[in-house]
Design an enzyme around this catalytic site. Structure first.
Site, PDB file in Angstrom:
ATOM      1  N   ASN A 135     -68.569  39.592 -48.811  1.00  0.00           N
ATOM      2  CA  ASN A 135     -67.545  39.863 -47.795  1.00  0.00           C
ATOM      3  C   ASN A 135     -67.742  41.305 -47.336  1.00  0.00           C
ATOM      4  OD1 ASN A 135     -65.185  40.303 -46.349  1.00  0.00           O
ATOM      5  ND2 ASN A 135     -63.814  39.572 -47.970  1.00  0.00           N
TER       6      ASN A 135
ATOM      7  N   ASP B 264     -64.752  33.572 -39.842  1.00  0.00           N
ATOM      8  CA  ASP B 264     -63.305  33.789 -39.801  1.00  0.00           C
ATOM      9  C   ASP B 264     -62.652  33.016 -38.664  1.00  0.00           C
ATOM     10  OD1 ASP B 264     -62.942  35.506 -41.903  1.00  0.00           O
ATOM     11  OD2 ASP B 264     -61.965  37.045 -40.699  1.00  0.00           O
TER      12      ASP B 264
ATOM     13  N   ARG C 185     -69.505  36.180 -45.306  1.00  0.00           N
ATOM     14  CA  ARG C 185     -68.380  36.119 -44.367  1.00  0.00           C
ATOM     15  C   ARG C 185     -68.807  36.811 -43.073  1.00  0.00           C
ATOM     16  NH1 ARG C 185     -63.383  40.002 -44.099  1.00  0.00           N
ATOM     17  NH2 ARG C 185     -62.243  39.028 -42.395  1.00  0.00           N
TER      18      ARG C 185
ATOM     19  N   LYS D 181     -67.428  43.543 -50.567  1.00  0.00           N
ATOM     20  CA  LYS D 181     -66.968  42.866 -51.781  1.00  0.00           C
ATOM     21  C   LYS D 181     -67.927  41.722 -52.078  1.00  0.00           C
ATOM     22  CE  LYS D 181     -62.216  43.611 -50.219  1.00  0.00           C
ATOM     23  NZ  LYS D 181     -60.979  42.996 -49.738  1.00  0.00           N
TER      24      LYS D 181
ATOM     25  N   GLU E 289     -61.246  35.376 -50.170  1.00  0.00           N
ATOM     26  CA  GLU E 289     -62.222  34.882 -49.200  1.00  0.00           C
ATOM     27  C   GLU E 289     -63.542  34.506 -49.866  1.00  0.00           C
ATOM     28  OE1 GLU E 289     -61.383  38.499 -47.200  1.00  0.00           O
ATOM     29  OE2 GLU E 289     -60.625  37.523 -45.406  1.00  0.00           O
TER      30      GLU E 289
ATOM     31  N   ILE F  82     -52.003  40.443 -44.387  1.00  0.00           N
ATOM     32  CA  ILE F  82     -51.765  41.846 -44.048  1.00  0.00           C
ATOM     33  C   ILE F  82     -52.604  42.730 -44.969  1.00  0.00           C
ATOM     34  CG2 ILE F  82     -49.991  43.586 -43.567  1.00  0.00           C
ATOM     35  CD1 ILE F  82     -49.396  41.009 -42.084  1.00  0.00           C
ATOM     36  N   GLY F  83     -53.720  43.220 -44.446  1.00  0.00           N
ATOM     37  CA  GLY F  83     -54.580  44.150 -45.186  1.00  0.00           C
ATOM     38  C   GLY F  83     -54.939  45.283 -44.248  1.00  0.00           C
ATOM     39  N   SER F  84     -56.089  45.917 -44.462  1.00  0.00           N
ATOM     40  CA  SER F  84     -56.514  46.974 -43.523  1.00  0.00           C
ATOM     41  C   SER F  84     -56.612  46.402 -42.116  1.00  0.00           C
ATOM     42  CB  SER F  84     -57.874  47.527 -43.891  1.00  0.00           C
ATOM     43  OG  SER F  84     -57.943  47.734 -45.244  1.00  0.00           O
ATOM     44  N   GLY F  85     -57.048  45.150 -42.046  1.00  0.00           N
ATOM     45  CA  GLY F  85     -56.946  44.372 -40.809  1.00  0.00           C
ATOM     46  C   GLY F  85     -55.815  43.390 -41.043  1.00  0.00           C
TER      47      GLY F  85
HETATM   48  N1  LIG Z   1     -49.005  48.662 -53.724  1.00  0.00           N
HETATM   49  C1  LIG Z   1     -49.406  48.659 -52.464  1.00  0.00           C
HETATM   50  N2  LIG Z   1     -48.510  48.824 -51.469  1.00  0.00           N
HETATM   51  C2  LIG Z   1     -48.905  48.832 -50.186  1.00  0.00           C
HETATM   52  N3  LIG Z   1     -50.178  48.680 -49.797  1.00  0.00           N
HETATM   53  C3  LIG Z   1     -51.116  48.519 -50.741  1.00  0.00           C
HETATM   54  C4  LIG Z   1     -50.801  48.505 -52.111  1.00  0.00           C
HETATM   55  N4  LIG Z   1     -51.962  48.345 -52.800  1.00  0.00           N
HETATM   56  C5  LIG Z   1     -52.962  48.260 -51.893  1.00  0.00           C
HETATM   57  N5  LIG Z   1     -52.458  48.355 -50.663  1.00  0.00           N
HETATM   58  C6  LIG Z   1     -53.196  48.381 -49.386  1.00  0.00           C
HETATM   59  O1  LIG Z   1     -53.928  47.204 -49.096  1.00  0.00           O
HETATM   60  C7  LIG Z   1     -54.899  47.518 -48.091  1.00  0.00           C
HETATM   61  C8  LIG Z   1     -56.195  46.780 -48.353  1.00  0.00           C
HETATM   62  O2  LIG Z   1     -55.978  45.422 -48.228  1.00  0.00           O
HETATM   63  P1  LIG Z   1     -57.204  44.384 -48.208  1.00  0.00           P
HETATM   64  O3  LIG Z   1     -56.669  43.045 -47.853  1.00  0.00           O
HETATM   65  O4  LIG Z   1     -57.969  44.515 -49.467  1.00  0.00           O
HETATM   66  O5  LIG Z   1     -57.986  44.967 -46.956  1.00  0.00           O
HETATM   67  P2  LIG Z   1     -59.411  44.695 -46.345  1.00  0.00           P
HETATM   68  O6  LIG Z   1     -59.950  43.415 -46.911  1.00  0.00           O
HETATM   69  O7  LIG Z   1     -59.106  44.540 -44.900  1.00  0.00           O
HETATM   70  O8  LIG Z   1     -60.232  45.898 -46.674  1.00  0.00           O
HETATM   71  C9  LIG Z   1     -55.050  49.026 -48.122  1.00  0.00           C
HETATM   72  O9  LIG Z   1     -54.440  49.596 -46.985  1.00  0.00           O
HETATM   73  C10 LIG Z   1     -54.293  49.419 -49.370  1.00  0.00           C
HETATM   74  O10 LIG Z   1     -53.766  50.684 -49.276  1.00  0.00           O
HETATM   75  C1  LIG Z   2     -61.009  40.103 -39.149  1.00  0.00           C
HETATM   76  C2  LIG Z   2     -60.639  41.342 -39.871  1.00  0.00           C
HETATM   77  O1  LIG Z   2     -59.836  42.104 -39.391  1.00  0.00           O
HETATM   78  O2  LIG Z   2     -61.176  41.533 -41.067  1.00  0.00           O
HETATM   79  P1  LIG Z   2     -60.776  42.661 -42.142  1.00  0.00           P
HETATM   80  O3  LIG Z   2     -59.312  42.480 -42.426  1.00  0.00           O
HETATM   81  O4  LIG Z   2     -61.602  42.334 -43.351  1.00  0.00           O
HETATM   82  O5  LIG Z   2     -61.076  43.986 -41.549  1.00  0.00           O
HETATM   83 MG   LIG Z   3     -60.118  41.729 -45.596  1.00  0.00          MG
END
Ligand SMILES: Nc1ncnc2c1ncn2[C@@H]1O[C@H](COP(=O)(O)OP(=O)(O)O)[C@@H](O)[C@H]1O
Ligand SMILES: CC(=O)OP(=O)(O)O
Ligand SMILES: [Mg+2]
Length: 414
Positions: A9, A152, A96, A16, A401, A213-216
């Site tokens: 990923n 995706d 991915r 990852k 994923e 809800i992550g960085s994206g």
């Molecule tokens: N306890 C927490 N509270 C709020 N946000 C968190 C916590 N732990 C991790 N995060 C946030 O989760 C995000 C990463 O999410 P992830 O789904 O792994 O992202 P990506 O796959 O897009 O890199 C980062 O912004 C990180 O700071």
């Molecule tokens: C589609 C996308 O935003 O992927 P990620 O959350 O991994 O950045």
């Molecule tokens: Mg992601």
């Protein structure tokens, strides 16, 4: 042919990788992640059985390809991970790829399919480039192993035509592939299967509002097991704001931002033609622009460190709430669950509490203790709803994923 599956990923700032056994369901034997590629020093998180390692790397790692090479070398040479010591131990590598254009399902990589995917790079240079670089690297350096790409966007092929069409000149739209594709679909596929199983319902009868809800960050309205709307669009820039992405803005903003915005970005290369505006809206916006951090755990705290942190939090809550209302209506109020997933959705009790309080009129409520505690390590789905309200359940789903890709690789080949 080897016995193990390697699932990759690759994002812009992290890679990852998980090794799985080829069985149903696949079992993870090792998991490695290099993050901080764009904000050095890079860090490695490595887990093999009960052993967990976290270290800063001294090696120069500037790109996702470097990170992938580093992880592969490290795992192949780990005496404690003798199951996977070379390409001979691998049956498949799953990748991915964020943008899959019109592909409905995963594809095995050969000259022809790789060529098709390379043509798509123009549509999504920021998102597909790294993943395809790793696909190319695997073809050169591990040529005996079959690579399979998972998209995706594939989960959202069911979007109704009026949802996926932008109201612009349709000839131009068709010629250039300009439509809503939607992303995070590998994650939504994992979430749908896991939540349906948890609720004891067939997927085809399961309705939910899912939030990755992550960085994206994105959301998806799932009706009878199918995506009927999602917040990302032609690219992952649309919809919710993220760590470095603006999310929805008035498109005219681009013309007013700076006079440089429309020109080719100084960071663009021979392979990656991106404009300064794309670069700014994708990489220099979101909560990084508002607060200086891309780490949401520094933003979502009870006592906000500054007004700017509070503003970033409030904006995300406001935009998510807007989609919950939108999708609740599109699902005709027939919603089995609101599902929180992704790094932030899974870990931020504050975000979940704040949102659910604002959704009281839908009949949802959470159990404060269950919400604060969050899921156990191996608890894929956790119910944090309070009582047996009339409204939707509130669930946390620890999405995965890499697992989803390995799972489908085994399912389609046994
Ligand atoms: N306890 C927490 N509270 C709020 N946000 C968190 C916590 N732990 C991790 N995060 C946030 O989760 C995000 C990463 O999410 P992830 O789904 O792994 O992202 P990506 O796959 O897009 O890199 C980062 O912004 C990180 O700071
Ligand atoms: C589609 C996308 O935003 O992927 P990620 O959350 O991994 O950045
Ligand atoms: Mg992601």
């Amino acid at each position: 042919m080897g016995k193990y599956i390697l699932a990759v990923n690759a994002g812009s700032s992290s890679v990852k990788v998980t090794f799985y056994t080829f069985e149903s369901p696949p079992q993870a034997i090792a998991d490695a992640q290099v993050s901080g590629i764009t904000a050095p020093p890079p860090t490695l998180k490595y887990q093999r059985g009960p052993v967990k390692i976290k270290e800063e790397l001294k090696e120069k790692i500037n790109t996702p390809q470097d990170a992938f090479k580093y992880i592969l070398h490290r795992c192949f040479n780990d005496p404690e991970l003798s199951e996977v010591a070379s390409d001979r131990d691998l049956a498949y590598i799953c990748h991915r790829v964020v943008h899959g254009g019109d592909y409905h399902e995963a594809v095995e990589i050969n000259d022809e399919t790789l060529h098709h995917l390379e043509a798509l790079e123009d549509l999504a240079p920021l998102h597909n480039f790294s993943a395809l670089e790793i696909v190319r690297l695997c073809r050169n350096e591990l040529p005996s192993v079959t690579s399979v790409t998972y998209f995706d966007s594939a989960f959202h092929q069911t979007l109704p035509v009026h949802v996926r069409t932008y109201p612009i000149n349709q000839q131009v739209a068709k010629a250039n592939g300009l439509r809503k594709y939607g992303f995070h679909g590998i994650s939504y596929s994992f979430i749908l299967r896991s939540v349906a199983q948890f609720l004891g319902k067939p997927q085809e009868q399961t309705n939910m509002i899912a939030m990755h809800i992550g960085s994206g960050a994105s959301m998806c309205a799932i009706k009878e097991g199918k995506s009927i709307d999602t917040s990302m669009g032609l690219t992952p820039l649309a919809g919710l704001p993220g760590a470095t992405r603006s999310g929805d803005i008035d498109p005219s903003l681009v013309f007013h931002y700076t006079s440089e915005a429309g020109k080719l970005s100084p960071g663009s290369t021979k392979e990656m033609h991106i404009s300064t505006a794309e670069e700014i809206l994708n990489k220099q916006s979101g909560w990084k622009a508002l607060t200086g951090t891309t780490d949401f755990s520094k933003i979502a705290v009870e006592d906000f460190p500054s007004e700017a942190h509070k503003l970033a939090f409030d904006i995300l809550v406001d935009r998510i709430l807007g989609y919950i209302g939108n999708y609740y209506l599109k699902l005709g109020g027939q919603v089995d669950a609101l599902v929180f997933a992704g790094g932030i959705g899974e870990k931020s009790a504050l975000l979940r509490r704040t949102l659910v309080e604002k959704c009281q009129c839908l009949g949802v409520a959470i159990d404060a203790k269950a919400n604060d505690k969050g899921p156990e390590d191996k608890e894929t789905v956790k119910d944090i709803s309070q009582g047996a309200g009339k409204g939707p359940r509130v669930l946390i789903c620890q999405t995965n994923e890499q697992f989803e890709m390995a799972y489908h690789t085994v399912q389609s080949r046994v």
